[in-house]
Design a protein around this motif. Sequence first.
Motif, PDB file in Angstrom:
ATOM      1  N   ILE A   1      40.725 -74.765  25.794  1.00 38.38           N
ATOM      2  CA  ILE A   1      41.696 -73.731  25.438  1.00 38.38           C
ATOM      3  C   ILE A   1      42.005 -72.936  26.696  1.00 38.38           C
ATOM      4  O   ILE A   1      41.189 -72.124  27.150  1.00 38.38           O
ATOM      5  CB  ILE A   1      41.176 -72.795  24.327  1.00 38.38           C
ATOM      6  N   ASP A   2      43.160 -73.181  27.284  1.00 33.15           N
ATOM      7  CA  ASP A   2      43.566 -72.495  28.512  1.00 33.15           C
ATOM      8  C   ASP A   2      44.267 -71.182  28.164  1.00 33.15           C
ATOM      9  O   ASP A   2      44.812 -71.027  27.070  1.00 33.15           O
ATOM     10  CB  ASP A   2      44.506 -73.404  29.303  1.00 33.15           C
ATOM     11  N   GLU A   3      44.266 -70.232  29.087  1.00 31.31           N
ATOM     12  CA  GLU A   3      44.903 -68.918  28.898  1.00 31.31           C
ATOM     13  C   GLU A   3      44.383 -68.226  27.636  1.00 31.31           C
ATOM     14  O   GLU A   3      45.131 -67.575  26.895  1.00 31.31           O
ATOM     15  CB  GLU A   3      46.422 -69.078  28.824  1.00 31.31           C
ATOM     16  N   ALA A   4      43.084 -68.331  27.389  1.00 27.21           N
ATOM     17  CA  ALA A   4      42.498 -67.768  26.165  1.00 27.21           C
ATOM     18  C   ALA A   4      42.489 -66.251  26.167  1.00 27.21           C
ATOM     19  O   ALA A   4      42.256 -65.636  25.124  1.00 27.21           O
ATOM     20  CB  ALA A   4      41.076 -68.291  25.988  1.00 27.21           C
ATOM     21  N   GLN A   5      42.773 -65.618  27.305  1.00 34.75           N
ATOM     22  CA  GLN A   5      42.831 -64.153  27.332  1.00 34.75           C
ATOM     23  C   GLN A   5      44.008 -63.612  26.540  1.00 34.75           C
ATOM     24  O   GLN A   5      44.056 -62.421  26.224  1.00 34.75           O
ATOM     25  CB  GLN A   5      42.882 -63.633  28.778  1.00 34.75           C
ATOM     26  N   ASN A   6      44.973 -64.481  26.194  1.00 36.84           N
ATOM     27  CA  ASN A   6      46.121 -64.048  25.397  1.00 36.84           C
ATOM     28  C   ASN A   6      45.886 -64.197  23.896  1.00 36.84           C
ATOM     29  O   ASN A   6      46.824 -64.040  23.101  1.00 36.84           O
ATOM     30  CB  ASN A   6      47.369 -64.845  25.802  1.00 36.84           C
TER      31      ASN A   6
ATOM     32  N   VAL B   1      40.988 -65.993  18.187  1.00 32.54           N
ATOM     33  CA  VAL B   1      39.938 -66.792  18.828  1.00 32.54           C
ATOM     34  C   VAL B   1      38.894 -67.202  17.795  1.00 32.54           C
ATOM     35  O   VAL B   1      38.320 -68.298  17.867  1.00 32.54           O
ATOM     36  CB  VAL B   1      39.313 -66.034  20.022  1.00 32.54           C
ATOM     37  N   LYS B   2      38.650 -66.349  16.804  1.00 29.95           N
ATOM     38  CA  LYS B   2      37.737 -66.727  15.721  1.00 29.95           C
ATOM     39  C   LYS B   2      38.307 -67.906  14.944  1.00 29.95           C
ATOM     40  O   LYS B   2      37.586 -68.843  14.585  1.00 29.95           O
ATOM     41  CB  LYS B   2      37.513 -65.534  14.785  1.00 29.95           C
ATOM     42  N   THR B   3      39.623 -67.866  14.689  1.00 26.73           N
ATOM     43  CA  THR B   3      40.279 -68.957  13.979  1.00 26.73           C
ATOM     44  C   THR B   3      40.126 -70.270  14.733  1.00 26.73           C
ATOM     45  O   THR B   3      39.856 -71.321  14.141  1.00 26.73           O
ATOM     46  CB  THR B   3      41.774 -68.642  13.781  1.00 26.73           C
TER      47      THR B   3
ATOM     48  N   ALA C   1      44.781 -77.366  24.976  1.00 24.65           N
ATOM     49  CA  ALA C   1      45.748 -76.498  24.295  1.00 24.65           C
ATOM     50  C   ALA C   1      45.825 -75.155  24.999  1.00 24.65           C
ATOM     51  O   ALA C   1      44.885 -74.708  25.657  1.00 24.65           O
ATOM     52  CB  ALA C   1      45.349 -76.302  22.832  1.00 24.65           C
ATOM     53  N   ARG C   2      46.966 -74.524  24.869  1.00 27.82           N
ATOM     54  CA  ARG C   2      47.133 -73.162  25.381  1.00 27.82           C
ATOM     55  C   ARG C   2      48.118 -72.440  24.473  1.00 27.82           C
ATOM     56  O   ARG C   2      48.980 -73.062  23.865  1.00 27.82           O
ATOM     57  CB  ARG C   2      47.585 -73.166  26.846  1.00 27.82           C
TER      58      ARG C   2
END
Length: 443
Positions: A364-369, A375-377, A290-291
Motif C-alpha cells: 500500500i503506497d502513499e498510505a499517509q493519505n 487503514v483499518k478497513t 495499490a495506492r
Amino acid sequence: MKKIFVLDTNVLLQDPNAIYAFEDNEVVIPAIVLEEIDNKKRNADELGRNARQISRMMDGLRNQGRLFEGIDLPNGGRLKVELNHRSFAKLQETFAEGTNDNRILAVALNYHMEEQENPNPRPVVMVSKDTLVRIKADVLGLTAQDYLTDRIVNMPDMYMGYLTIHAHPSVIDEFYTYRYLNVNSLHLAYPLNPHEFVILKDEMGTSKSALLKVNADGKKLEPLFLSNDPIWGIGARNAQQRMALELLLNDEIPIVTLTGKAGTGKTLLTLAAGLLKVEDERKYKKLLIARPVVPMGKDIGYLPGEKEEKLRPWMQPIYDNLEYLFDTKKAGDIEKILAGLGSIQVEALTYIRGRSIPGQFIIIDEAQNLSKHEVKTIVSRVGEGSKIVLLGDPEQIDHPYLDASSNGLTYVVERFKAQNISGHITLERGERSHLAQLAADLL
C-alpha cells in the motif's frame, strides 16, 4: 472555570465523536455547520461516512431534549446547536464576506461579547482544523485552537523502528562472541519493541559497532539473519535500508510499515522484496500493489478510457519503479511483462475495499493519505498467509483533513509497534540522487 467551545465543521468531519471530547464544558455547534455536514453526507468517501455518522448521532440526541436549547452530555458537558446567535453585523466590520467560515466565527464572536458582559465571563474557544479560521479568530481577539484529540503522537516522539545506544566495548565484544545479547544487559530505562533494531556504538569513541535486532519476544538482541546481497539488482545502501529489507523478507512478520521522505527507497526496496517473494521463492501467489486515489474513494469515471487507462496517471510512480526493476527499454514493455506474468496486479485502493486477500504480498503506497478508519478497513482485509507493507511520508499529505500526527499510516505504526507480528523502519537518508536528497531537505 468552564469554557464554551465553538466547533468548526472540519472538526466533526474528522472525528464524529468530537462533541464528547471537551469534558464538562459547553459545546456549541453553529447551524451552518449542520448545513455543511448535510452537503457531505452523500459522498462515497470517508467524509461522507463521518457526515452520516454525525447525522445519526445528532438525531439520537434529540430524544434528550431540544438541541437549540441545549442538552446534557454523559461526560458532564452540555451540547447546544446555535440557530442564529444575534447578528452577523459585528463580524462584517472586519470580514465583509458572508462565507460559511465567517458565519461560524460570528457565532464565536457574539458568544465572546455576551460573556464579557457577565461578572465571571467564561472563556470562548474557536476549535478548527482550518489554519486560516484560527488566524481569523485571532484577528477578532478570540481564542482559537486546533482539534488535537485525534492526534496519535507528537511527531518528535514518533516511533523510528531503531535506536542508537552507546555501550561499553565489552558489551559489543560479548555480542560478537555469543552472537546474541540479553536486552537486560544494556540496562535501559525503557523496554525495546519486538523487531526493533539497535545500533551499538562504542562509548569510548572507537569505530567498534554492531547492528542488532530485537527478537519476537522482545528479550534478546540477535544479529540480522539476511546477507546484504542485492535482490533483483537492488542492495541496501545504508543501515536503515538494510533494516527495511530484513523486515520485508522475513515471512514471520506479516505487517511492515516504512516511512521516509521522497527518494529514501521505500517503494523500490518493497517492490524488489515483493518480486523476490512472489516470482522467485513462490512464497505468495500474487503481488498486489495499490495506492489511494486522493481523496480515497473519489470517482475517477470522468477520465476517458477503460479502467486501466484511467488508473495509469495515478499509478505511474509504481510503473516507474517496475520499469527500473525489469530494466525495460521501450514504452509499453512493462505492460507486456505484467500481462505475461499474471501474478503482479497494480490497483487503486478504491477497488480492493471489501475484498478478502489471502496468500498475497500486498503493498500500500502513499498510505499517509489514509484515515484511521480507512487503514483499518484495508488491513482487516488481509487474509491468511498474506503480508502487507504500508509505505508513505507522514510529512507529505494531500488529504485535507489529515496531518502528520493523525493519519492512518502513523496510526498503524504507533498501534502495532509493540506487537511481535509487525516491524517498522523510518528511512532518513535519500538515495535517489544528491539533488533529490537536497530537494527533500530544502524545499
